[in-house]
Write an enzyme that holds these catalytic residues in place. Sequence first.
Site, PDB file in Angstrom:
ATOM      1  N   CYS A 133       0.805  -1.232   0.000  1.00  8.60           N
ATOM      2  CA  CYS A 133       0.000   0.000   0.000  1.00  8.60           C
ATOM      3  C   CYS A 133       0.836   1.279   0.000  1.00  8.60           C
ATOM      4  CB  CYS A 133      -0.962  -0.020   1.184  1.00  8.60           C
ATOM      5  SG  CYS A 133      -0.250  -0.698   2.676  1.00  8.60           S
ATOM      6  N   HIS A 228      -2.684   6.470   4.161  1.00  3.45           N
ATOM      7  CA  HIS A 228      -1.234   6.470   4.404  1.00  3.45           C
ATOM      8  C   HIS A 228      -0.643   7.751   3.812  1.00  3.45           C
ATOM      9  CE1 HIS A 228      -1.701   2.427   5.629  1.00  3.45           C
ATOM     10  NE2 HIS A 228      -0.898   1.804   4.788  1.00  3.45           N
TER      11      HIS A 228
HETATM   12  N1  NAP Z   1      -5.003  -3.210   4.605  1.00  2.00           N
HETATM   13  C1  NAP Z   1      -4.261  -2.704   3.623  1.00  2.00           C
HETATM   14  O1  NAP Z   1      -4.090  -1.471   3.482  1.00  2.00           O
HETATM   15  C2  NAP Z   1      -3.600  -3.619   2.647  1.00  2.00           C
HETATM   16  C3  NAP Z   1      -3.040  -3.054   1.523  1.00  2.00           C
HETATM   17  C4  NAP Z   1      -2.424  -3.880   0.589  1.00  2.00           C
HETATM   18  C5  NAP Z   1      -2.400  -5.237   0.809  1.00  2.00           C
HETATM   19  N2  NAP Z   1      -2.968  -5.764   1.914  1.00  2.00           N
HETATM   20  C6  NAP Z   1      -2.902  -7.224   2.079  1.00  2.00           C
HETATM   21  O2  NAP Z   1      -4.195  -7.802   1.986  1.00  2.00           O
HETATM   22  C7  NAP Z   1      -4.278  -8.941   2.839  1.00  2.00           C
HETATM   23  C8  NAP Z   1      -5.473  -8.812   3.772  1.00  2.00           C
HETATM   24  O3  NAP Z   1      -5.402  -7.592   4.447  1.00  2.00           O
HETATM   25  P1  NAP Z   1      -6.615  -6.997   5.282  1.00  2.00           P
HETATM   26  O4  NAP Z   1      -6.083  -5.715   5.793  1.00  2.00           O
HETATM   27  O5  NAP Z   1      -7.890  -7.020   4.536  1.00  2.00           O
HETATM   28  O6  NAP Z   1      -6.704  -8.085   6.500  1.00  2.00           O
HETATM   29  P2  NAP Z   1      -7.923  -8.423   7.482  1.00  2.00           P
HETATM   30  O7  NAP Z   1      -8.811  -7.255   7.686  1.00  2.00           O
HETATM   31  O8  NAP Z   1      -7.292  -9.059   8.663  1.00  2.00           O
HETATM   32  O9  NAP Z   1      -8.764  -9.530   6.657  1.00  2.00           O
HETATM   33  C9  NAP Z   1      -8.233 -10.800   6.364  1.00  2.00           C
HETATM   34  C10 NAP Z   1      -9.234 -11.568   5.499  1.00  2.00           C
HETATM   35  O10 NAP Z   1      -8.632 -12.796   5.103  1.00  2.00           O
HETATM   36  C11 NAP Z   1      -9.484 -13.883   5.498  1.00  2.00           C
HETATM   37  N3  NAP Z   1      -8.646 -15.033   5.799  1.00  2.00           N
HETATM   38  C12 NAP Z   1      -7.641 -15.096   6.698  1.00  2.00           C
HETATM   39  N4  NAP Z   1      -7.080 -16.341   6.668  1.00  2.00           N
HETATM   40  C13 NAP Z   1      -7.744 -17.034   5.716  1.00  2.00           C
HETATM   41  C14 NAP Z   1      -7.642 -18.355   5.218  1.00  2.00           C
HETATM   42  N5  NAP Z   1      -6.736 -19.237   5.688  1.00  2.00           N
HETATM   43  N6  NAP Z   1      -8.493 -18.755   4.243  1.00  2.00           N
HETATM   44  C15 NAP Z   1      -9.403 -17.894   3.753  1.00  2.00           C
HETATM   45  N7  NAP Z   1      -9.555 -16.631   4.188  1.00  2.00           N
HETATM   46  C16 NAP Z   1      -8.732 -16.204   5.157  1.00  2.00           C
HETATM   47  C17 NAP Z   1     -10.246 -13.354   6.681  1.00  2.00           C
HETATM   48  O11 NAP Z   1     -11.433 -14.105   6.834  1.00  2.00           O
HETATM   49  P3  NAP Z   1     -12.122 -14.463   8.241  1.00  2.00           P
HETATM   50  O12 NAP Z   1     -13.214 -13.425   8.442  1.00  2.00           O
HETATM   51  O13 NAP Z   1     -12.714 -15.794   7.984  1.00  2.00           O
HETATM   52  O14 NAP Z   1     -11.086 -14.435   9.306  1.00  2.00           O
HETATM   53  C18 NAP Z   1     -10.517 -11.922   6.222  1.00  2.00           C
HETATM   54  O15 NAP Z   1     -11.575 -11.908   5.290  1.00  2.00           O
HETATM   55  C19 NAP Z   1      -2.911  -9.049   3.526  1.00  2.00           C
HETATM   56  O16 NAP Z   1      -2.112  -9.912   2.740  1.00  2.00           O
HETATM   57  C20 NAP Z   1      -2.374  -7.651   3.441  1.00  2.00           C
HETATM   58  O17 NAP Z   1      -0.976  -7.629   3.450  1.00  2.00           O
HETATM   59  C21 NAP Z   1      -3.584  -5.000   2.845  1.00  2.00           C
END
Ligand code: NAP
Length: 323
Positions: A133, A228
């Site tokens: 990001c 950010h």
């Molecule tokens: N936040 C940002 O600004 C951002 C920016 C770029 C990239 N990312 C990347 O995007 C990813 C997710 O980020 P986030 O911020 O959205 O995280 P988050 O809010 O913690 O959400 C994680 C999601 O992944 C699901 N999940 C976790 N483990 C899983 C599994 N084994 N199988 C299937 N689903 C699973 C969770 O589902 P449950 O509800 O079932 O737990 C939830 O829907 C990360 O790799 C992060 O590095 C984030």
Amino acid sequence: MGDHARIGVVGATGAVGTVTLALLAERGFEDVRAFASERSAGSTVRFGDGELVVERATPDALGAGDVDLFFFSVGTSASRELVPAAAVSGAICVDKSSAYRLVDGYPLVVPEVNGARALDALERDRIVANPNCCSIPLTCVLKPLHDEAGLARVHVSTYQSVSGAGAQRMQALAGESSAEHDLTMDWAWEGDESDEEAKLRAETRKILELPDLPISATCVRVPVLVGHSEAIWVELEEPFSPAEATRLLREAPGVQVLELPEFPTPSAAAGIDEVLVGRIRRDTASSTGLAMYLSCDNLRKGAALNAIQIAELLLAGVAGSRA
Ligand SMILES: NC(=O)c1ccc[n+]([C@@H]2O[C@H](COP(=O)([O-])OP(=O)(O)OC[C@H]3O[C@@H](n4cnc5c(N)ncnc54)[C@H](OP(=O)(O)O)[C@@H]3O)[C@@H](O)[C@H]2O)c1
């Protein structure tokens, strides 16, 4: 294909997945399914005016061959397990974790910067990585400067909101008193650098195709919900005036320039698509240097929107190859 494509959002209950669903609905995608872990399978998530029932993401479910394109925002280890199964079924996979970003042969794409690279994935196993990001807005600003004046060196200091660490961290901040707010560096350490700082350097070099670009980062988490910001100091191959840089960035796709008394803030960037850049000025510590400051919605352009723009390039590429 386009908005008739069959879409799967994996990680649909998370911070990024929720925004991905909202943007897909806004852009007219209709055939969309939501997936997450067994923890939230069976629950519902919002999609446009309606709801989707969350399905459990397993390699078998994602590999069934009934989805054209998946967005993954599930974290690196889950991506490593699930993305290959989906790709083998022939689906295009846009992965937002760091599982594939720096692996040779996998395109790492910011459409405004290196969009043509996305199509490389159609020649291979159809997996495209979405950058970090902070790398996305940084490269949107650096690319036009490099094309015009040549980048010699980059320093960057980030001010990253808690939504970058997921939905649980957003809830934790909302429950904190202001006296508990702090600035942190909540990443893993790789020697004397955080892995976030190392990623920002490596991803920026890969996206800009400048493998030797000197770039040094300090990444900081700030008690802001969404948005950010980055303070950037660039040294160019030759002197370049702030006025020229301002003109160039005004024409850059996906970038909006603010001039004093306006300056970028996370709250101004939250909810919009553009990277806001301002404070474009001479760097008084360098004869060829410029300093500037940006803010960007990390959940939109920093994650979900960038991934959807990649998907739209790929879906158009598939449609073009069939025409
Ligand atoms: N936040 C940002 O600004 C951002 C920016 C770029 C990239 N990312 C990347 O995007 C990813 C997710 O980020 P986030 O911020 O959205 O995280 P988050 O809010 O913690 O959400 C994680 C999601 O992944 C699901 N999940 C976790 N483990 C899983 C599994 N084994 N199988 C299937 N689903 C699973 C969770 O589902 P449950 O509800 O079932 O737990 C939830 O829907 C990360 O790799 C992060 O590095 C984030």
